[in-house]
Motif scaffolding. Sequence first.
Motif, mmCIF file in Angstrom:
data_model
loop_
_atom_site.group_PDB
_atom_site.id
_atom_site.type_symbol
_atom_site.label_atom_id
_atom_site.label_comp_id
_atom_site.label_asym_id
_atom_site.label_seq_id
_atom_site.Cartn_x
_atom_site.Cartn_y
_atom_site.Cartn_z
ATOM 1 N N ALA A 106 34.162 33.178 33.132
ATOM 2 C CA ALA A 106 35.454 33.740 33.540
ATOM 3 C C ALA A 106 35.507 35.234 33.203
ATOM 4 O O ALA A 106 35.961 36.049 34.012
ATOM 5 C CB ALA A 106 36.600 33.000 32.847
ATOM 6 N N MET A 107 34.997 35.606 32.009
ATOM 7 C CA MET A 107 35.011 37.017 31.630
ATOM 8 C C MET A 107 34.100 37.839 32.535
ATOM 9 O O MET A 107 34.431 38.971 32.912
ATOM 10 C CB MET A 107 34.609 37.183 30.161
ATOM 11 C CG MET A 107 35.741 36.826 29.216
ATOM 12 S SD MET A 107 35.233 36.681 27.504
ATOM 13 C CE MET A 107 35.295 38.336 26.965
ATOM 14 N N ALA A 108 32.960 37.265 32.913
ATOM 15 C CA ALA A 108 32.054 37.976 33.823
ATOM 16 C C ALA A 108 32.725 38.180 35.179
ATOM 17 O O ALA A 108 32.589 39.247 35.800
ATOM 18 C CB ALA A 108 30.748 37.209 33.981
ATOM 19 N N VAL A 109 33.485 37.168 35.645
ATOM 20 C CA VAL A 109 34.201 37.312 36.914
ATOM 21 C C VAL A 109 35.205 38.462 36.819
ATOM 22 O O VAL A 109 35.313 39.278 37.740
ATOM 23 C CB VAL A 109 34.918 35.987 37.299
ATOM 24 C CG1 VAL A 109 35.860 36.205 38.471
ATOM 25 C CG2 VAL A 109 33.908 34.913 37.642
ATOM 26 N N VAL A 110 35.912 38.551 35.688
ATOM 27 C CA VAL A 110 36.896 39.628 35.518
ATOM 28 C C VAL A 110 36.204 40.988 35.576
ATOM 29 O O VAL A 110 36.651 41.898 36.290
ATOM 30 C CB VAL A 110 37.655 39.465 34.187
ATOM 31 C CG1 VAL A 110 38.549 40.674 33.927
ATOM 32 C CG2 VAL A 110 38.490 38.191 34.202
ATOM 33 N N VAL A 111 35.089 41.130 34.850
ATOM 34 C CA VAL A 111 34.379 42.421 34.820
ATOM 35 C C VAL A 111 33.893 42.786 36.222
ATOM 36 O O VAL A 111 34.062 43.928 36.683
ATOM 37 C CB VAL A 111 33.183 42.361 33.843
ATOM 38 C CG1 VAL A 111 32.344 43.628 33.959
ATOM 39 C CG2 VAL A 111 33.665 42.187 32.421
ATOM 40 N N MET A 112 33.314 41.806 36.937
ATOM 41 C CA MET A 112 32.782 42.109 38.271
ATOM 42 C C MET A 112 33.904 42.385 39.269
ATOM 43 O O MET A 112 33.731 43.187 40.184
ATOM 44 C CB MET A 112 31.893 40.964 38.768
ATOM 45 C CG MET A 112 30.563 40.853 38.071
ATOM 46 S SD MET A 112 29.676 42.420 37.921
ATOM 47 C CE MET A 112 29.152 42.704 39.613
ATOM 48 N N ALA A 113 35.060 41.716 39.091
ATOM 49 C CA ALA A 113 36.196 41.974 39.986
ATOM 50 C C ALA A 113 36.710 43.401 39.785
ATOM 51 O O ALA A 113 37.049 44.083 40.753
ATOM 52 C CB ALA A 113 37.307 40.959 39.745
ATOM 53 N N GLN A 114 36.723 43.867 38.524
ATOM 54 C CA GLN A 114 37.106 45.261 38.260
ATOM 55 C C GLN A 114 36.148 46.206 38.978
ATOM 56 O O GLN A 114 36.553 47.170 39.620
ATOM 57 C CB GLN A 114 37.039 45.574 36.762
ATOM 58 C CG GLN A 114 38.046 44.867 35.910
ATOM 59 C CD GLN A 114 37.720 45.034 34.428
ATOM 60 O OE1 GLN A 114 36.630 45.486 34.076
ATOM 61 N NE2 GLN A 114 38.635 44.659 33.576
ATOM 62 N N TRP A 115 34.843 45.903 38.846
ATOM 63 C CA TRP A 115 33.809 46.739 39.477
ATOM 64 C C TRP A 115 33.987 46.747 40.980
ATOM 65 O O TRP A 115 33.878 47.777 41.636
ATOM 66 C CB TRP A 115 32.438 46.183 39.083
ATOM 67 C CG TRP A 115 31.299 46.832 39.779
ATOM 68 C CD1 TRP A 115 30.700 48.015 39.440
ATOM 69 C CD2 TRP A 115 30.613 46.348 40.945
ATOM 70 N NE1 TRP A 115 29.689 48.296 40.321
ATOM 71 C CE2 TRP A 115 29.615 47.289 41.260
ATOM 72 C CE3 TRP A 115 30.740 45.214 41.744
ATOM 73 C CZ2 TRP A 115 28.753 47.119 42.334
ATOM 74 C CZ3 TRP A 115 29.879 45.052 42.821
ATOM 75 C CH2 TRP A 115 28.905 45.999 43.095
ATOM 76 N N TRP A 116 34.278 45.552 41.556
ATOM 77 C CA TRP A 116 34.450 45.407 43.007
ATOM 78 C C TRP A 116 35.595 46.287 43.496
ATOM 79 O O TRP A 116 35.470 47.007 44.488
ATOM 80 C CB TRP A 116 34.723 43.939 43.314
ATOM 81 C CG TRP A 116 35.096 43.656 44.726
ATOM 82 C CD1 TRP A 116 36.362 43.486 45.216
ATOM 83 C CD2 TRP A 116 34.205 43.517 45.841
ATOM 84 N NE1 TRP A 116 36.317 43.240 46.563
ATOM 85 C CE2 TRP A 116 35.019 43.248 46.974
ATOM 86 C CE3 TRP A 116 32.830 43.582 45.992
ATOM 87 C CZ2 TRP A 116 34.462 43.053 48.231
ATOM 88 C CZ3 TRP A 116 32.293 43.387 47.257
ATOM 89 C CH2 TRP A 116 33.104 43.126 48.355
ATOM 90 N N ARG A 117 36.706 46.270 42.762
ATOM 91 C CA ARG A 117 37.866 47.039 43.173
ATOM 92 C C ARG A 117 37.571 48.544 43.070
ATOM 93 O O ARG A 117 37.909 49.318 43.939
ATOM 94 C CB ARG A 117 39.059 46.681 42.289
ATOM 95 C CG ARG A 117 40.377 46.845 43.016
ATOM 96 C CD ARG A 117 41.556 46.567 42.121
ATOM 97 N NE ARG A 117 41.591 45.193 41.646
ATOM 98 C CZ ARG A 117 42.400 44.802 40.657
ATOM 99 N NH1 ARG A 117 43.174 45.660 40.049
ATOM 100 N NH2 ARG A 117 42.409 43.546 40.286
ATOM 101 N N LEU A 118 36.914 48.930 41.966
ATOM 102 C CA LEU A 118 36.617 50.336 41.719
ATOM 103 C C LEU A 118 35.665 50.898 42.776
ATOM 104 O O LEU A 118 35.921 51.958 43.359
ATOM 105 C CB LEU A 118 35.992 50.474 40.329
ATOM 106 C CG LEU A 118 36.278 51.766 39.592
ATOM 107 C CD1 LEU A 118 37.748 51.814 39.210
ATOM 108 C CD2 LEU A 118 35.400 51.855 38.357
ATOM 109 N N THR A 119 34.554 50.179 43.054
ATOM 110 C CA THR A 119 33.607 50.682 44.054
ATOM 111 C C THR A 119 34.232 50.656 45.439
ATOM 112 O O THR A 119 33.948 51.516 46.260
ATOM 113 C CB THR A 119 32.298 49.872 44.077
ATOM 114 O OG1 THR A 119 32.622 48.495 44.007
ATOM 115 C CG2 THR A 119 31.376 50.251 42.948
#
Lengths: 99, 268
Positions: free
Chosen positions: B227-240
């Motif tokens: 779940a934490m990895a999903v949160v980190v990658m979702a942040q990255w997805w939004r930022l990029t």
Amino acid sequence: MVGLFLLADAMRRGELVPRCWWGALLLGTGAFQLYDGVVQHKLLRLHQIRYHVSLWPYDLAWDVVAAVLVALGALLLATGARASKRGSVTAARPREHAE
Amino acid sequence: MRTILTLASTGCATVAYLTGVARLRLRGDRWPWGRALCTVGAAACVAAALVPPVVDHDELFPVHIAQHLLLGMVAPMLLAMSAPVTLVLRATGGRFRRGLLVILHSRVLGWLASPPVAVATQAGGLYALYLTGLYAATERSEGLHLVVHLHMFLAGCLVAWVVLGVDPLPRRGVAVRLVTLALAGAAHDTLSKLMYAHDLPAGGGPVEERRLGAEILYYGDTVVMVAMAVVVMAQWWRLTGRSLAHQARRTDVSAALRAGRAGRPGRG
């Protein structure tokens, strides 16, 4: 999970080469299966495919499938990379982004 | 008595957070509702771990592990996602805010919030608790039990803050945060396997209960880590995604300019 996000990102940039993706998937799967079959099953004897039977047909089938996956994956990856390099003029252009 | 204290403190923390959100909203600032929801969830997790029925049965090892997951993993994750430090910095002013900034910029906190120290603080505490006689000692001493719970929660917060990177502690790149998460996860997986293989901790009741506890720890931990990895990658997805849209707009503008110049050669 991280890989799926990276895949989605490559798709949204329009930079995904499907043949390379399939190649890398098969190569990774095959390499892990080969490692599992050789190191974990035979060298470390951690777990077996079946118990209380003659093992070698199962082991052989396992490792041959793994080798085929590796070969197929490497082939796809190599041809995909070459094809995308040849077509790089069109492939490098990002897809238009909808606002 | 402990139940009332727990409910009062989690309730107060939630009300304080929501008051801060209300203050920002009244001022006309935006604050995502999802973050407020995370705070409520974190308070609910802490409360659930420390009031009956869970707390009445925490001498049973699987119940203790469930408590551990709520208090040391899920609640810190939700709390880190709710960005309470950012909220306090924006909702307060004056001396209080300056004092908080001094703490945030202090060398001690910077050191504590570095990935290796955060992971070692959490893993070290857990290894000491389950692989030594510490667990048995907590069953005899109420004070020690409390200290262990507090350490579990605070160390969980430290790791969650570093990995999720929502609040302005020293911020790290996505790769560093994912590696931190992977290291923490590997440490927890190894621990639960050691517990299962060696029938630890001592004082954890019958063997079946200890093994069940180790299994709950193993799988529960994996769920939270993913779940934490999903949160980190979702942040990255939004930022990029944001920078991609920006880039696309810029190329659109320059293409339009070029087209305009080509279309009207006589002007200028």
